[in-house]
Scaffold this motif. Structure first.
Motif, PDB file in Angstrom:
ATOM      1  N   SER A   1     -20.267 -15.190 -21.476  1.00  0.00           N
ATOM      2  CA  SER A   1     -18.902 -15.157 -22.030  1.00  0.00           C
ATOM      3  C   SER A   1     -18.940 -15.008 -23.552  1.00  0.00           C
ATOM      4  O   SER A   1     -17.899 -15.079 -24.210  1.00  0.00           O
ATOM      5  CB  SER A   1     -18.169 -16.469 -21.697  1.00  0.00           C
ATOM      6  N   HIS A   2     -20.123 -14.831 -24.108  1.00  0.00           N
ATOM      7  CA  HIS A   2     -20.283 -14.853 -25.566  1.00  0.00           C
ATOM      8  C   HIS A   2     -19.802 -13.538 -26.176  1.00  0.00           C
ATOM      9  O   HIS A   2     -20.473 -12.523 -26.050  1.00  0.00           O
ATOM     10  CB  HIS A   2     -21.757 -15.092 -25.887  1.00  0.00           C
TER      11      HIS A   2
ATOM     12  N   PRO B   1     -23.348 -21.950 -21.066  1.00  0.00           N
ATOM     13  CA  PRO B   1     -24.107 -23.192 -20.884  1.00  0.00           C
ATOM     14  C   PRO B   1     -25.414 -23.119 -21.693  1.00  0.00           C
ATOM     15  O   PRO B   1     -25.938 -22.014 -21.853  1.00  0.00           O
ATOM     16  CB  PRO B   1     -24.435 -23.204 -19.383  1.00  0.00           C
ATOM     17  N   PRO B   2     -25.947 -24.212 -22.208  1.00  0.00           N
ATOM     18  CA  PRO B   2     -25.464 -25.584 -22.028  1.00  0.00           C
ATOM     19  C   PRO B   2     -24.394 -25.988 -23.058  1.00  0.00           C
ATOM     20  O   PRO B   2     -23.720 -26.977 -22.871  1.00  0.00           O
ATOM     21  CB  PRO B   2     -26.718 -26.428 -22.219  1.00  0.00           C
ATOM     22  N   ALA B   3     -24.202 -25.188 -24.151  1.00  0.00           N
ATOM     23  CA  ALA B   3     -23.245 -25.604 -25.192  1.00  0.00           C
ATOM     24  C   ALA B   3     -21.830 -25.725 -24.611  1.00  0.00           C
ATOM     25  O   ALA B   3     -21.065 -26.618 -24.986  1.00  0.00           O
ATOM     26  CB  ALA B   3     -23.264 -24.605 -26.338  1.00  0.00           C
TER      27      ALA B   3
ATOM     28  N   SER C   1     -16.632 -31.082 -21.837  1.00  0.00           N
ATOM     29  CA  SER C   1     -16.447 -32.500 -21.503  1.00  0.00           C
ATOM     30  C   SER C   1     -15.705 -33.227 -22.612  1.00  0.00           C
ATOM     31  O   SER C   1     -14.992 -34.185 -22.352  1.00  0.00           O
ATOM     32  CB  SER C   1     -17.746 -33.251 -21.193  1.00  0.00           C
ATOM     33  N   LEU C   2     -15.825 -32.736 -23.834  1.00  0.00           N
ATOM     34  CA  LEU C   2     -15.064 -33.352 -24.930  1.00  0.00           C
ATOM     35  C   LEU C   2     -13.553 -33.149 -24.708  1.00  0.00           C
ATOM     36  O   LEU C   2     -12.753 -34.050 -24.909  1.00  0.00           O
ATOM     37  CB  LEU C   2     -15.493 -32.696 -26.246  1.00  0.00           C
ATOM     38  N   LEU C   3     -13.187 -31.926 -24.269  1.00  0.00           N
ATOM     39  CA  LEU C   3     -11.764 -31.569 -24.195  1.00  0.00           C
ATOM     40  C   LEU C   3     -11.098 -31.914 -22.855  1.00  0.00           C
ATOM     41  O   LEU C   3      -9.887 -32.114 -22.799  1.00  0.00           O
ATOM     42  CB  LEU C   3     -11.593 -30.069 -24.469  1.00  0.00           C
TER      43      LEU C   3
END
Ligand code: HEM
Length: 405
Positions: free
Chosen positions: A81-82, A103-105, A111-113
């Motif tokens: 998706s980059h 992934p993994p970023a 998970s933060l959002l």
């Protein structure tokens, strides 16, 4: 729009003269039906090459089967998706987050959002959503027996919820609606100016909230930590810009297509007006039939996919409007059945990038329809007017002039 040359590895027999931007009914057309225009693809191959299928005239592979789209969207190791779509329009290179991260970023930011857009959080926001809908509709009803739903209701409604998330008053509503319009429908100059204005706005808001925190989304983002460190300025910007852009036109467009459908189908309009509990499944069916978002992935390696020689760097298009009219997935896909059962559409995508705002979007659409049907008498498309539709990266509807005189 000038097409880029077709790459040598694409077999000529796999090239098809179909574009989500340029085919008839995909261009800005009065009374057009871009969704019906994809029906022809389901009699053809599962994948083909469209020579001009992005805003900047690039060719993409087009996946026509819902099942194959799921394979692509659930395989970020192969299909990335980059892309930096928004930033590249400004000649810059930073990702909208989490949309343009792999992934993994991706998972770290997702998970933060996630907690901010959970169903529970959206239910807490629901009274505000309803209050905004009621205020706008009451104002329209008090002043006229006709209106342009996009201009007078759908856009101001969606934008005002976004401003509320950011903790801002409605004072700047018109400016935001204008940016949204320019970004979507403006020429290159207007689009770039709107993109710059949005970036500047997000950067300034982030600076303000760092100095003067509030109980709002931007404060959460500037104070957040990932992997034990605060977010960089570019990450804060990438998140802010994405949320603004993602929620701006998608919800407004869904409401526009839904009300245009109900205006043209008085029986269904009456059914929902008399039995409002049917609005939730009806909104799902309308999300399926009038899906808007085209997802693009970039091949990370060479791969043969259903006979197509995809090469590293090729673009692959998964349009929800195509998947959600796939007869292998839905009985009579071109028929709108407001009580359709087992409606597992992909309007909000699938896989790791599944829409973060889907609970909020669904609530906005359902509340918008509930309040519209409760307050506006039987309506139709105003005589002598026709909604203007268009295809593209996100399908749209420009004007829906309704009349209830
Ligand atoms: C009817 C309304 C909406 C539709 C049809 C829709 C559709 C989608 C689709 C198809 C994707 C996947 C894009 C991709 O993988 O390339 C997506 C992602 C996303 N959407 Fe929505 N969306 C809607 C409303 C919203 C709203 C209201 C918000 C937030 C306020 C939102 C926030 C996002 C975000 C942040 C992502 C990226 C998720 C990720 O990459 O993990 N969307 N949306």
């Amino acid at each position: 729009m000038v097409s880029k040359p077709i790459p040598d590895h694409v077999p000529p027999e796999m090239v098809k003269d179909f574009s989500l931007f340029l085919s008839p009914d995909m261009q800005r057309t009065p009374n057009g039906d871009p969704h019906a225009a994809v029906a022809c693809l389901h009699d053809g191959p599962p994948i083909f090459f469209s020579p001009n299928n992005t805003r900047d005239g690039r060719g993409t592979w087009v996946i026509t089967r819902a099942e194959d789209q799921r394979r692509v969207l659930q395989d970020p190791e192969t299909f990335s998706s980059h892309r930096s779509i928004f930033a590249s329009a400004l000649g810059e290179n930073w990702p909208m987050i989490p949309l343009e991260l792999d992934p993994p970023a991706h998972a770290v930011f997702r998970s933060l959002l996630n907690p901010l857009f959970s169903l529970e959080r959206v239910m807490v926001l629901e009274p505000v959503v309803r209050e905004r809908a009621v205020a706008l509709i009451d104002r329209i009803f008090a002043s006229s027996t006709s209106c342009d739903v996009m201009k007078d209701f759908a856009f101001p409604f969606a934008v005002s919820i976004f401003l509320c998330l950011l903790g801002l008053s409605d004072e700047r509503l018109d400016i935001f609606v204008g940016w949204g319009k320019d970004l979507l429908h403006g020429d290159a100059v207007k689009r770039t100016a709107a993109a710059r204005a949005i970036v500047q706005f997000i950067d300034e808001l982030a600076t303000l909230r760092r100095k003067d925190p509030a109980a709002d989304f931007m404060t959460f983002v500037v104070e957040a930590e990932v992997d034990g460190r605060p977010l960089t300025g570019e990450e804060v910007r990438g998140i802010g810009v994405l949320l603004l852009v993602a929620g701006l036109d998608t919800v407004a467009t869904a409401i526009g297509f839904d009300l245009a459908y109900l205006a043209r189908n008085p029986k269904d309009q009456k059914l929902l007006r008399n039995e409002p509990t049917r609005i939730v499944p009806a909104a799902e069916e309308l999300l399926r039939a009038y899906s808007t978002v085209q997802m693009i992935r970039v091949a990370r390696k060479d791969i043969d996919f259903e006979g197509a020689p995809i090469r590293k760097g090729d673009y692959i298009s998964c349009a929800t409007a195509i998947a959600n009219r796939d007869p292998a997935e839905f009985d009579h896909p071109d028929t709108i059945d407001l009580a359709r059962e087992d409606n597992r559409h992909s309007a909000f995508a699938c896989g790791p990038h599944r829409c973060l705002g889907s609970h909020l979007a669904r609530r906005e659409i359902v509340v918008g329809l509930e309040e519209w049907l409760a307050r506006i008498p039987a309506f139709r498309i105003k005589e002598g007017t026709s909604p203007i539709t268009y295809g593209g990266q996100v399908f749209g509807i420009e004007n829906v002039i309704l009349d209830w005189s």
